[in-house]
Design a protein around this motif. Structure first.
Motif, PDB file in Angstrom:
ATOM      1  N   UNK A  34     -13.275  40.716  22.572  1.00  0.00           N
ATOM      2  CA  UNK A  34     -12.814  39.330  22.534  1.00  0.00           C
ATOM      3  C   UNK A  34     -11.296  39.254  22.683  1.00  0.00           C
ATOM      4  N   UNK A  35     -10.847  38.161  23.271  1.00  0.00           N
ATOM      5  CA  UNK A  35      -9.409  37.905  23.322  1.00  0.00           C
ATOM      6  C   UNK A  35      -8.938  37.469  21.942  1.00  0.00           C
ATOM      7  N   UNK A  36      -7.629  37.465  21.737  1.00  0.00           N
ATOM      8  CA  UNK A  36      -7.082  36.997  20.463  1.00  0.00           C
ATOM      9  C   UNK A  36      -7.582  35.596  20.142  1.00  0.00           C
ATOM     10  N   UNK A  37      -7.580  34.738  21.142  1.00  0.00           N
ATOM     11  CA  UNK A  37      -7.996  33.354  20.927  1.00  0.00           C
ATOM     12  C   UNK A  37      -9.454  33.257  20.517  1.00  0.00           C
ATOM     13  N   UNK A  38     -10.285  34.024  21.211  1.00  0.00           N
ATOM     14  CA  UNK A  38     -11.722  33.974  20.892  1.00  0.00           C
ATOM     15  C   UNK A  38     -11.985  34.483  19.479  1.00  0.00           C
ATOM     16  N   UNK A  39     -11.292  35.570  19.127  1.00  0.00           N
ATOM     17  CA  UNK A  39     -11.467  36.147  17.789  1.00  0.00           C
ATOM     18  C   UNK A  39     -10.955  35.167  16.724  1.00  0.00           C
ATOM     19  N   UNK A  40      -9.818  34.526  17.010  1.00  0.00           N
ATOM     20  CA  UNK A  40      -9.252  33.553  16.065  1.00  0.00           C
ATOM     21  C   UNK A  40     -10.215  32.386  15.874  1.00  0.00           C
ATOM     22  N   UNK A  41     -10.873  31.990  16.958  1.00  0.00           N
ATOM     23  CA  UNK A  41     -11.849  30.897  16.888  1.00  0.00           C
ATOM     24  C   UNK A  41     -12.942  31.238  15.876  1.00  0.00           C
ATOM     25  N   UNK A  42     -13.456  32.486  15.927  1.00  0.00           N
ATOM     26  CA  UNK A  42     -14.495  32.908  14.993  1.00  0.00           C
ATOM     27  C   UNK A  42     -13.935  33.037  13.576  1.00  0.00           C
ATOM     28  N   UNK A  43     -12.722  33.598  13.494  1.00  0.00           N
ATOM     29  CA  UNK A  43     -12.163  33.971  12.203  1.00  0.00           C
ATOM     30  C   UNK A  43     -11.664  32.779  11.405  1.00  0.00           C
ATOM     31  N   UNK A  44     -10.973  31.869  12.070  1.00  0.00           N
ATOM     32  CA  UNK A  44     -10.250  30.835  11.327  1.00  0.00           C
ATOM     33  C   UNK A  44     -10.787  29.408  11.496  1.00  0.00           C
ATOM     34  N   UNK A  45     -11.350  29.110  12.645  1.00  0.00           N
ATOM     35  CA  UNK A  45     -11.623  27.701  12.952  1.00  0.00           C
ATOM     36  C   UNK A  45     -12.929  27.219  12.320  1.00  0.00           C
ATOM     37  N   UNK A  46     -12.833  26.161  11.512  1.00  0.00           N
ATOM     38  CA  UNK A  46     -14.002  25.562  10.872  1.00  0.00           C
ATOM     39  C   UNK A  46     -14.004  24.073  11.158  1.00  0.00           C
ATOM     40  N   UNK A  47     -15.224  23.485  11.164  1.00  0.00           N
ATOM     41  CA  UNK A  47     -15.327  22.083  11.591  1.00  0.00           C
ATOM     42  C   UNK A  47     -14.967  21.094  10.482  1.00  0.00           C
ATOM     43  N   UNK A  48     -15.356  21.387   9.242  1.00  0.00           N
ATOM     44  CA  UNK A  48     -15.054  20.502   8.109  1.00  0.00           C
ATOM     45  C   UNK A  48     -15.453  19.053   8.405  1.00  0.00           C
ATOM     46  N   UNK A  49     -16.736  18.896   8.606  1.00  0.00           N
ATOM     47  CA  UNK A  49     -17.275  17.609   9.062  1.00  0.00           C
ATOM     48  C   UNK A  49     -17.411  16.615   7.918  1.00  0.00           C
ATOM     49  N   UNK A  50     -17.112  15.364   8.168  1.00  0.00           N
ATOM     50  CA  UNK A  50     -17.535  14.302   7.253  1.00  0.00           C
ATOM     51  C   UNK A  50     -18.839  13.760   7.801  1.00  0.00           C
ATOM     52  N   UNK A  51     -19.908  14.110   7.110  1.00  0.00           N
ATOM     53  CA  UNK A  51     -21.220  13.729   7.602  1.00  0.00           C
ATOM     54  C   UNK A  51     -22.158  14.919   7.488  1.00  0.00           C
TER      55      UNK A  51
END
Lengths: 92, 1003
Positions: A34-51
């Motif tokens: 994975x690229x840095x961006x792809x790995x960061x997407x898995x590692x850090x990014x969360x949706x935190x949905x209201x609903x």
């Protein structure tokens, strides 16, 4: 304080459980490709949905099993509980 | 002053049992059943407190939990006193001592009263505006502000009382024991549902139970008599639990409710002794019926806060329930019919009604006519524009209202009075409904917020006046109709009821009543406890605050211990009027739990002192105690810190222990290390994935150190893992990390690597670990187990043997955290203390020295071994720790691998672990001290900090570990540790200080 219907033990108080955040984030099978961006997407990014949100929960003070729930974060209503590996309900 | 205002015998007060109590040091008398407030009023005491900001004299204003003024300090022992108790809620008992709050030297003469005269200088936001500048003066201002802040005095000693928690599960919980709550409880119980009825008073029946008025009839008998019969009939239901003196504190999601039951607060000191004071009920109810009723509103006019100004309904309760008259020449001021009920009660008790001021043009209802027929002077379409009397109301001035109600007209007339009842209508208690997540709707007719039945978050319903039903026939009719649906009932015992009650037809509401004086010359109080006036709210609006939440915080309206139960509606009304908004659109401020204040003791229950948290002790703990160990808390564990001998200081003990461990032999209780038993055909593969290094080729009987990362590449835990069988490993973790590591590994096994055949079991408590190190450790082990071949060939460093000591199976690992020749014996915990004692006996000839965690830390620091959590803080990669050797480069994947070459983790100027030597070898650095290069270039750049620091007796100099920006490249470089009174010069070195060649492992 909600009641959670543990798929292994039945309905229990929320204090017996701990939340493990967003569900269905599969760990990449080949992280090294994975690229840095792809790995960061898995590692850090969360949706935190209201609903409607799919979440991982652990019956910490019970069977210690992980499972998934579908919870409306705006009113804490739990729409579904299902075991790890089972398909999430499509329609809520 | 000395008057007895007790006028009647009521069935609620036991006039045969007299109770003595003290108020502000003076002994007074009341009767069993009195509240502190009713007993004080019976003694003609109205002035009980000073207000928070202006120190104005304040009196008892209500008779319930909404009381804003009469809050007192209870108890004579300042270290155990109870502050902010509402005099209207506490029942008197023999020996009760109460004092006024917020006044000095006394409530009658209070120095702070000067604030009242300078009040034009103290508008809303005074503190924010005044103490902003100059900024550097804040420390001086703060001293004075802190002194004038706060209500009451906090106790100084731990709470001596006993509190309890209890769970309850039921089908239906009814909150409130007024007429609608009683009907609800009976209907629920009749259907056979497990029902709990709670009420915060010591009696059931709400305000109906003392409604001695023939205008209110149910099935041809007076409403109070009818209700009394209903209450009696509740005793017949075994499935109904009734809890008095129990107030609902919070209504959470999923019908989870907290209620506080008061068990002893009304009892004398002798009776309460050794009994549980309060019990917190944790209730799960399938259905909830809220029947919390409503509270009367005050009216907002100038100087509406004088002692002697009381809510009309409260005057009525003091007469009808407590048999106490609140004055002898009483006047009433109202905008609705309910004040006329008070007038009838007053008349019945022979109390003179001076005048009734009514802002309405007229009222046609029967109850008003009844009062008119008594010849009472009613001033229609009028308002009170001013009151007089400093410590008790003496008179008031009345003027006619204009048609639109915005101004007054005509001439002023003055009335003498010693008590003024006020009534501004009723506010439904919707707190619990909104706490549970419900949304409100506004009813314009009555100017009230009521529950929106379409926005109810759980299986609950509101009945009675908390739902906006105020007339007796509506309360009964609507409650029954509602519950038929809610509880699925067909026919009830309350069908076809005959209810007679007066019908209020005329309504008029003015949130801020006009005066002949301009607003700035009046003092119309909104929030009596926090001293905020209608002027403050208008000022806030002028200054640009628009949201009600902002106005609330700026003016502190509704932020006292009463949470604005009386004031919030008027604040909203005035905002709506001033801004031209509809109140329904404006909404309300948020109602937060608890409904009434809860003491911390109630919240924590039994979880105090030794029950606050678990204390984990090793199997050898008693020996440590006998041998005078000082203990250190590590997570929940108690670990021996050091073993002082003959009055040694900690430094002396640690120096002796450290020297002994390297010179001959040391012994450490390492039982607290986490131990996880790993079994399964994929155990090796599992370890490959969780540790950074490779495990496939580890032979059975061998041990290996492993480093565990988080997925972000940062060091998480470390420890030695031993392969005890083909598919069987024992992993050790750090003491503090044990349970988290197990959880994390379980998480991966259950959710990511479900294909792996691996089982994890914690065996931390089952096995105790005794570590024996030093050049003579081999001799000691040999004496313990004579037939074990301890040669380096048979039992080399980083290997393991199954063995037996005194016929007990044990596992022996030859591993070292000190750099010395060292063994760790794992034995079933019930044999550990015996083994420890035998090891000490056998080792005595080698001066075997028990050591604690401090010496352990020192010895490992001499070797440059890290302690995760001390030298690491979740921001360091293995490379930052100069441990690149432990990364399995050839491994395809492990937890955190991908993160090790993110752009951020490969930066060369990350903080990295280094060793430090002080130029003065005697100077020991402080852990946490900052490291800088140049103290003259300001701002000084912080390069890092000291993580571990000790004086090494084996090297006879001070050593330290630190993390430093670009530290790896800085070996030999000089840095400065700036301290409060000196700058310490240090040199960056290698992290290993002692035995760099690891010769001692095999010594």
């Amino acid at each position: 304080m909600f009641l959670i219907n543990c798929p292994y033990c039945g309905e229990r108080d929320q204090t017996e459980f701990s939340c493990g955040g967003e569900a269905h984030l599969e760990r990449p099978k080949q992280p090294t490709e994975l690229s840095d961006d792809q790995w960061a997407e898995y590692l850090f990014m969360r949706k935190n949905i209201k609903g409607i949100q799919y979440e991982r929960w652990n019956h910490t003070h019970g069977c210690r099993k992980w499972f998934n729930i579908v919870r409306d974060t705006s009113n804490d209503k739990i729409h579904a509980v299902y075991k790890i590996g089972e398909k999430p309900p499509v329609k809520i | 002053m000395k008057k007895n205002l007790r006028i009647a015998n009521t069935k609620f007060i036991d006039q045969t049992s007299r109770i003595s109590f003290k108020f502000n040091g003076k002994t007074l008398y009341g009767f069993k059943g009195d509240s502190l407030a009713s007993a004080l009023l019976a003694n003609n005491i109205h002035l009980v407190a000073r207000s928070f900001k202006y120190h104005r004299p304040r009196g008892i204003m209500t008779c319930g939990s909404e009381e804003p003024n009469a809050i007192v300090q209870i108890g004579n022992d300042p270290s155990l006193t109870d502050p902010n108790v509402r005099a209207t809620e506490i029942e008197i008992y023999e020996g009760l001592e109460a004092t006024s709050q917020n006044c000095w030297p006394s409530v009658n003469f209070d120095i702070g009263g000067i604030n009242n005269f300078i009040s034009p200088l103290l508008p809303a936001g005074f503190y924010y505006k005044t103490f902003m500048w100059p900024a550097s003066f804040w420390e001086k201002y703060e001293y004075f502000i802190r002194h004038s802040a706060g209500l009451g005095k906090a106790p100084k000693k731990p709470d001596p009382d006993l509190y309890d928690h209890q769970y309850a599960h039921c089908d239906v919980l009814v909150v409130g024991g007024g007429i609608s709550g009683i009907i609800s409880a009976k209907l629920s119980a009749t259907k056979g549902l497990d029902t709990i009825l709670i009420d915060d008073k010591n009696f059931l029946g709400g305000s109906t139970i003392y409604q001695e008025n023939s205008s209110y009839k149910i099935n041809d008998i007076n409403s109070n008599k009818w209700l009394n019969k209903e209450i009696e009939s509740l005793r017949d239901y075994p499935n109904l639990i009734i809890k008095n003196r129990t107030s609902l504190a919070a209504f959470h999601g999923y019908n989870y409710l907290l209620a506080r039951e008061n068990l002893t607060d009304h009892l004398s000191y002798n009776e309460k002794k050794d009994r549980i004071r309060q019990r917190l009920w944790k209730i799960r109810s399938k259905k909830v019926i809220i029947a919390t009723g409503s509270i009367e509103r005050p009216l907002i006019f100038s100087n509406n806060d004088r002692p002697g100004i009381i809510l009309c309904s409260s005057i009525k309760k003091y007469i009808d329930y407590y048999g106490v008259k609140t004055g002898e020449n009483i006047s009433l001021f109202t905008n609705n019919d309910s004040a006329y009920e008070t007038a009838l009660s007053l008349n019945k008790s022979g109390i003179k009604i001076n005048a009734i001021v009514d802002i309405r043009k007229y009222s046609e209802s029967s109850i008003v006519k009844e009062v008119l027929n008594l010849g009472v002077n009613i001033l229609w379409e009028s308002t009170i524009v001013e009151t007089h009397g400093y410590k008790r109301i003496k008179s008031f001035e009345v003027m006619k209202l204009s048609k639109d109600g915005n101004s007054v007209v005509g001439s002023k007339s003055k009335y003498i009075t010693d008590c003024l009842g006020i009534s501004g209508g009723w506010t439904p208690m919707v707190h619990l409904f909104t706490q549970s997540g419900g949304k409100l709707k506004f009813k314009n007719d009555d100017n009230i917020f009521v529950p929106d039945e379409n926005k109810t978050p759980s299986d609950q319903t509101s009945v009675g006046s908390c739902n906006g039903d105020f007339k007796l026939n509506e309360i009964i009719g609507n409650t029954v109709e509602n519950l038929k649906v809610f509880l699925d009932l067909n026919k009830t015992c309350y069908d076809d009821m005959k209810v007679i009650c007066p019908d209020e037809k005329t309504k008029r509401n003015i949130w801020l009543l006009p005066s002949d004086k301009p607003l700035y010359k009046t003092k119309p109080f909104l929030d009596f406890q926090n001293d905020s006036t209608a002027k403050d709210v208008k000022l806030a609006l002028r200054e640009g605050f628009k949201s009600i939440e902002h106005v609330k915080r700026y003016t502190t309206t509704g932020m006292g211990t009463d949470q604005g139960k009386l004031s919030n509606m008027h604040a909203l009304g005035i905002i709506a009027d001033t801004t031209g908004t509809n109140m329904g659109e404006l909404g309300t401020t948020t109602f937060r739990p608890p409904y009434t204040p809860l003491s911390f003791g109630t919240i924590v229950g039994r979880n105090v002192g030794e029950f606050f948290d678990h204390t984990r002790r090793t199997a050898i703990h008693d020996w440590h105690i006998e041998n005078k160990a000082e203990f250190e808390n590590v997570g929940q564990w108690k670990r021996p810190w050091y073993f002082p001998k003959n009055g040694e200081t900690m430094h002396q003990a640690v120096q002796r222990e450290s020297k002994a461990a390297r010179d001959s032999a040391g012994i450490l209780d390492a039982s607290t290390l986490g131990k996880i038993d790993i079994q399964g055909t994929d155990a090796s593969e599992f370890l490959n994935r969780v540790y950074t290094n490779s495990w496939s080729k580890l032979a059975i009987g061998k041990c290996r150190y492993g480093l565990m990362l988080n997925e972000d590449g940062m060091v998480y835990d470390d420890g030695v893992t031993t392969r005890v069988g083909d598919n069987h490993y024992i992993m050790t973790t750090t003491t503090g990390g044990a349970s988290n590591v197990l959880s994390k590994l379980e998480d991966y096994l259950q959710t990511e690597w479900t294909e792996l055949d691996v089982y994890l079991t914690t065996v931390t408590d089952q096995y105790s670990t005794i570590s024996i190190c030093g050049p003579n450790s081999k001799n000691i082990i040999q004496k313990l187990i004579p037939d074990l071949d301890l040669s380096d060939k048979n039992f080399p460093h980083m290997s393991f043997k199954n063995s037996k000591i005194f016929n007990v199976k044990c596992r022996i690992m030859r591993i070292s955290f000190t750099g010395e020749h060292s063994y760790e014996i794992n034995i079933q915990s019930n044999y550990a203390k015996d083994l420890w004692k035998k090891s000490i006996d056998i080792g005595r000839e080698y001066n075997i020295t028990p050591y604690g965690t401090e010496t352990m830390h020192l010895l490992r620091a001499e070797k440059g071994f890290i302690i995760t959590g001390q030298d690491t803080d979740g921001t360091l990669t293995p490379s930052d720790l100069q441990m690149d050797w432990i990364i399995g480069k050839k491994k395809y994947d492990f937890i955190g691998k991908r993160s090790l070459y993110r752009s951020d983790t490969i930066r060369e100027d990350r903080k990295q672990l280094v060793g430090l030597l002080t130029d003065d070898p005697k100077e020991v650095l402080e852990e946490g001290a900052q490291l800088v290069e140049n103290i003259n270039n300001k701002p000084v750049e912080m390069l890092g900090h000291v993580t571990s620091s000790y004086f090494s007796p084996n090297l006879n100099k001070s050593i330290a570990l630190a993390i430093v920006k670009s530290g790896k490249k800085m070996k030999g470089k000089k840095l400065i540790v700036p301290m409060e009174n000196k700058n310490i010069s240090v040199t960056i070195t290698d992290t290993v200080f002692y035995d760099k060649e690891n010769k001692r492992l095999n010594a």
